[in-house]
Design an enzyme around this catalytic site. Structure first.
Site, PDB file in Angstrom:
ATOM      1  N   VAL A  11     -50.822 -57.285  -3.569  1.00 58.09           N
ATOM      2  CA  VAL A  11     -50.050 -57.814  -4.697  1.00 58.09           C
ATOM      3  C   VAL A  11     -49.130 -56.746  -5.299  1.00 58.09           C
ATOM      4  CG1 VAL A  11     -50.267 -58.647  -7.085  1.00 58.09           C
ATOM      5  CG2 VAL A  11     -51.614 -59.684  -5.277  1.00 58.09           C
ATOM      6  N   ASP A  30     -51.002 -45.575  -7.185  1.00 59.77           N
ATOM      7  CA  ASP A  30     -52.300 -45.943  -6.610  1.00 59.77           C
ATOM      8  C   ASP A  30     -53.169 -44.689  -6.580  1.00 59.77           C
ATOM      9  OD1 ASP A  30     -53.089 -48.632  -4.713  1.00 59.77           O
ATOM     10  OD2 ASP A  30     -54.431 -46.888  -4.653  1.00 59.77           O
ATOM     11  N   GLU A 155     -50.501 -64.531   0.870  1.00 63.75           N
ATOM     12  CA  GLU A 155     -50.312 -63.521   1.908  1.00 63.75           C
ATOM     13  C   GLU A 155     -49.702 -64.204   3.123  1.00 63.75           C
ATOM     14  OE1 GLU A 155     -53.827 -61.152   2.706  1.00 63.75           O
ATOM     15  OE2 GLU A 155     -54.167 -60.912   0.565  1.00 63.75           O
ATOM     16  N   LYS A 208     -54.502 -69.439 -13.545  1.00 65.54           N
ATOM     17  CA  LYS A 208     -54.693 -68.874 -12.199  1.00 65.54           C
ATOM     18  C   LYS A 208     -56.007 -69.355 -11.575  1.00 65.54           C
ATOM     19  CE  LYS A 208     -54.455 -66.322  -8.580  1.00 65.54           C
ATOM     20  NZ  LYS A 208     -53.559 -66.620  -7.480  1.00 65.54           N
ATOM     21  N   ALA A 256     -58.410 -80.059   7.761  1.00 65.93           N
ATOM     22  CA  ALA A 256     -59.841 -79.815   7.927  1.00 65.93           C
ATOM     23  C   ALA A 256     -60.011 -78.617   8.852  1.00 65.93           C
ATOM     24  CB  ALA A 256     -60.502 -81.049   8.521  1.00 65.93           C
ATOM     25  N   CYS A 264     -59.072 -64.289  -1.965  1.00 65.32           N
ATOM     26  CA  CYS A 264     -58.896 -64.950  -3.270  1.00 65.32           C
ATOM     27  C   CYS A 264     -59.791 -66.166  -3.501  1.00 65.32           C
ATOM     28  CB  CYS A 264     -57.435 -65.353  -3.446  1.00 65.32           C
ATOM     29  SG  CYS A 264     -56.380 -63.923  -3.701  1.00 65.32           S
ATOM     30  N   LYS A 267     -63.729 -65.750  -3.957  1.00 64.64           N
ATOM     31  CA  LYS A 267     -64.106 -64.971  -5.157  1.00 64.64           C
ATOM     32  C   LYS A 267     -63.605 -65.645  -6.440  1.00 64.64           C
ATOM     33  CE  LYS A 267     -60.449 -61.517  -5.894  1.00 64.64           C
ATOM     34  NZ  LYS A 267     -59.981 -61.899  -7.213  1.00 64.64           N
ATOM     35  N   LYS A 324     -55.920 -65.781   7.531  1.00 61.87           N
ATOM     36  CA  LYS A 324     -54.847 -66.765   7.670  1.00 61.87           C
ATOM     37  C   LYS A 324     -53.731 -66.124   8.473  1.00 61.87           C
ATOM     38  CE  LYS A 324     -52.177 -67.490   4.159  1.00 61.87           C
ATOM     39  NZ  LYS A 324     -51.619 -67.749   2.849  1.00 61.87           N
TER      40      LYS A 324
HETATM   41  N1  LIG Z   1     -54.069 -60.744  -2.100  1.00 56.34           N
HETATM   42  C1  LIG Z   1     -53.618 -61.886  -2.579  1.00 56.34           C
HETATM   43  O1  LIG Z   1     -53.198 -62.788  -1.830  1.00 56.34           O
HETATM   44  C2  LIG Z   1     -53.608 -62.145  -4.053  1.00 56.34           C
HETATM   45  C3  LIG Z   1     -52.841 -63.211  -4.570  1.00 56.34           C
HETATM   46  C4  LIG Z   1     -52.844 -63.421  -5.954  1.00 56.34           C
HETATM   47  C5  LIG Z   1     -53.603 -62.612  -6.786  1.00 56.34           C
HETATM   48  N2  LIG Z   1     -54.350 -61.597  -6.242  1.00 56.34           N
HETATM   49  C6  LIG Z   1     -55.110 -60.750  -7.174  1.00 56.34           C
HETATM   50  O2  LIG Z   1     -54.399 -59.511  -7.340  1.00 56.34           O
HETATM   51  C7  LIG Z   1     -55.310 -58.428  -7.490  1.00 56.34           C
HETATM   52  C8  LIG Z   1     -55.042 -57.382  -6.427  1.00 56.34           C
HETATM   53  O3  LIG Z   1     -55.317 -57.942  -5.161  1.00 56.34           O
HETATM   54  P1  LIG Z   1     -54.883 -57.219  -3.814  1.00 56.34           P
HETATM   55  O4  LIG Z   1     -55.168 -58.158  -2.709  1.00 56.34           O
HETATM   56  O5  LIG Z   1     -53.527 -56.648  -3.977  1.00 56.34           O
HETATM   57  O6  LIG Z   1     -55.942 -56.008  -3.793  1.00 56.34           O
HETATM   58  P2  LIG Z   1     -55.911 -54.705  -2.893  1.00 56.34           P
HETATM   59  O7  LIG Z   1     -57.324 -54.295  -2.744  1.00 56.34           O
HETATM   60  O8  LIG Z   1     -55.069 -54.926  -1.695  1.00 56.34           O
HETATM   61  O9  LIG Z   1     -55.137 -53.635  -3.804  1.00 56.34           O
HETATM   62  C9  LIG Z   1     -55.674 -53.075  -4.961  1.00 56.34           C
HETATM   63  C10 LIG Z   1     -55.145 -51.648  -5.052  1.00 56.34           C
HETATM   64  O10 LIG Z   1     -55.505 -51.097  -6.314  1.00 56.34           O
HETATM   65  C11 LIG Z   1     -55.802 -49.728  -6.128  1.00 56.34           C
HETATM   66  N3  LIG Z   1     -56.575 -49.249  -7.275  1.00 56.34           N
HETATM   67  C12 LIG Z   1     -57.843 -49.556  -7.643  1.00 56.34           C
HETATM   68  N4  LIG Z   1     -58.163 -48.907  -8.772  1.00 56.34           N
HETATM   69  C13 LIG Z   1     -57.087 -48.201  -9.141  1.00 56.34           C
HETATM   70  C14 LIG Z   1     -56.808 -47.330 -10.222  1.00 56.34           C
HETATM   71  N5  LIG Z   1     -57.720 -47.085 -11.175  1.00 56.34           N
HETATM   72  N6  LIG Z   1     -55.609 -46.738 -10.291  1.00 56.34           N
HETATM   73  C15 LIG Z   1     -54.669 -46.981  -9.342  1.00 56.34           C
HETATM   74  N7  LIG Z   1     -54.879 -47.794  -8.300  1.00 56.34           N
HETATM   75  C16 LIG Z   1     -56.069 -48.400  -8.191  1.00 56.34           C
HETATM   76  C17 LIG Z   1     -56.542 -49.703  -4.802  1.00 56.34           C
HETATM   77  O11 LIG Z   1     -56.541 -48.403  -4.229  1.00 56.34           O
HETATM   78  C18 LIG Z   1     -55.732 -50.710  -4.003  1.00 56.34           C
HETATM   79  O12 LIG Z   1     -54.679 -50.092  -3.284  1.00 56.34           O
HETATM   80  C19 LIG Z   1     -56.702 -59.060  -7.427  1.00 56.34           C
HETATM   81  O13 LIG Z   1     -57.121 -59.355  -8.722  1.00 56.34           O
HETATM   82  C20 LIG Z   1     -56.472 -60.349  -6.649  1.00 56.34           C
HETATM   83  O14 LIG Z   1     -57.431 -61.330  -6.953  1.00 56.34           O
HETATM   84  C21 LIG Z   1     -54.357 -61.337  -4.922  1.00 56.34           C
END
Ligand SMILES: NC(=O)c1ccc[n+]([C@@H]2O[C@H](COP(=O)([O-])OP(=O)(O)OC[C@H]3O[C@@H](n4cnc5c(N)ncnc54)[C@H](O)[C@@H]3O)[C@@H](O)[C@H]2O)c1
Length: 410
Positions: A11, A30, A155, A208, A256, A264, A267, A324
């Site tokens: 994201v 990050d 994604e 959400k 199906a 997502c 969880k 996916k």
């Molecule tokens: N992946 C999806 O399709 C999607 C879609 C919508 C919403 N989300 C939501 O977005 C959020 C992120 O999901 P994601 O898939 O990108 O996760 P991800 O695990 O790919 O990325 C999270 C990133 O945050 C970094 N991180 C963690 N703690 C940190 C800190 N203290 N300081 C700096 N960086 C830090 C990690 O190193 C990692 O790179 C989640 O809440 C998820 O539910 C995800």
């Protein structure tokens, strides 16, 4: 506008790259230094269609930067997006430790007004906790706001989604925060006319979880219908088509298959059930959605067992390891359910995925991986299609002729 995005995963990286492409100056932060090192060398830590080109273009044009320093991130911008993970935690509730940590770190480095924006998916009323955390760790009496701006990207089509959002949801408590959020999204709203919905933060946060849970409900519903179809001698694909043409229902999320997976839906549904429970509402409907999803996988496993009788030494080709198509993400992928069980039953597994194989092999290094789906499938006693990659859709004569949709995951 200067914008900081904390968390450079699926994201955060897409969001940061798109914001910079819309003309903003973006600093992505990050705490995983290896990710930042890769990004500084213009290597992508994740696969997402079009991302590499987008990042390279905006870095070379000087609008997109990377750092592992949170203090740099806090100093860089008035608006700080939090896009860190919120993985499943205790009893299915979201683990908010990363969000809390960012709130604390931002507060410790703040010297002037900041708007902290929750991009991560969080339970309703997290913004209150975030405000409490920031207030607690602030070193002086500095004004700040917390907003909610949930992410709806898929994604595999994340950039396309960012450029054509169905809606942009913004939860704010002050006019200052609303103005900043409108300014951030102005370039894309001017272009697409996408609606920007302004509401209070609790409603935005809940939108959400309610959206993802509704989509999961559609999937479990059609999977339950598929079970009835099988018992009744009906064809679920025909039934889904007949249902989907009704505009009130719509054709999407009516495939199906082996149930929903990914980082997502499982969880977020779990977390929504937990939140509702915590608030005093027993969300039985969603509990049934969870149950159907789990039982769908068990049902497919039983089918495999029935088909092969003895699994030991049978050759099983698995096409698709990602949760996916279009992504290398294997979090909560159906492959993680089937492959360990089949391996334990001593099947001879042959695995193929065009993008996620490398990531999957980090978890299961001893399995046999193939670069070509036909080579993988040749000579197999059973073909297990777990991701509806386009390469797989074009394989079999039946699917090629009858449908461009495969039973698969979402
Ligand atoms: N992946 C999806 O399709 C999607 C879609 C919508 C919403 N989300 C939501 O977005 C959020 C992120 O999901 P994601 O898939 O990108 O996760 P991800 O695990 O790919 O990325 C999270 C990133 O945050 C970094 N991180 C963690 N703690 C940190 C800190 N203290 N300081 C700096 N960086 C830090 C990690 O190193 C990692 O790179 C989640 O809440 C998820 O539910 C995800």
């Amino acid at each position: 506008m200067n914008i900081t995005v904390v968390g450079t995963g699926y994201v955060g990286l897409v969001t940061g790259a798109c914001f910079s492409d819309w003309g903003h100056n973006v600093l992505c932060v990050d705490n995983d230094e290896s990710k930042i090192k890769m990004l500084k060398q213009l290597q992508m830590p994740i696969y997402e269609d079009g991302l590499e080109e987008l990042v390279k273009r905006n870095v070379s044009e000087g609008r997109l930067h990377f750092t592992s320093s949170i203090s740099e991130g806090v100093n860089f911008a008035e608006v700080i997006f939090i896009a860190v993970g919120t993985p499943p935690g205790y009893r299915g509730a979201a683990n908010l430790s990363y969000v809390e940590q960012v709130g604390r770190e931002v507060a410790e480095h703040m010297s002037d007004y900041k708007l902290l924006v929750e991009k991560s998916t969080v339970p309703v009323n997290t913004f209150e906790q975030l405000k409490r955390t920031v207030s607690k760790y602030l070193r002086a009496d500095i004004p700040f706001d917390v907003a909610s701006n949930p992410e709806f990207l898929k994604e595999g089509a994340a950039i396309e989604d960012a450029y054509n959002p169905d809606r942009i949801v913004v939860g704010v408590e002050s006019a200052r925060a609303e103005k900043l959020m409108r300014e951030i999204y102005k370039p894309i709203i001017d272009k697409t006319n996408s609606p920007l919905l302004v509401m209070n933060p609790a409603s935005a946060e809940l939108t959400k979880h309610a959206s993802n849970s509704f989509l999961a409900t559609k999937i479990s519903f059609i999977n339950a219908v598929a079970r009835v179809c099988e018992l009744a001698g009906a064809d679920v694909e025909q039934v889904a088509k007949g249902m989907g043409l009704d505009r009130r229902i719509g054709p999407l999320f009516l495939k199906a298959g082996v149930g929903y997976g990914g980082s997502c839906f499982p969880k977020d549904v779990d977390a929504f059930v937990q939140i509702a429970d915590h608030l005093g509402y027993d969300f039985e409907l969603l509990k049934e959605v969870q149950r159907v999803n789990k039982s769908q996988r068990d049902f497919v496993m039983q089918k495999i067992q029935r088909e092969l009788w003895v699994i030991q030494d049978k050759v099983i080709a698995v096409l698709g390891l990602a949760f996916k198509p279009g992504t290398d993400d294997v979090r909560e992928s159906p492959s993680l359910y089937f492959i360990p069980q089949l391996s334990e039953a001593r099947a001879k597994l042959r695995l193929w995925d065009p993008i996620a194989a490398e990531r999957f092999a980090q978890l299961y290094p001893n399995e046999k991986y193939f670069k070509d789906p036909i080579e993988c499938a040749t000579g197999a006693d059973l073909l297990l299609i777990l991701t509806d990659w386009p390469e797989v859709k074009s394989l079999g004569p039946r699917y090629a002729q009858e449908s461009d949709e495969l039973p698969g995951d979402y």
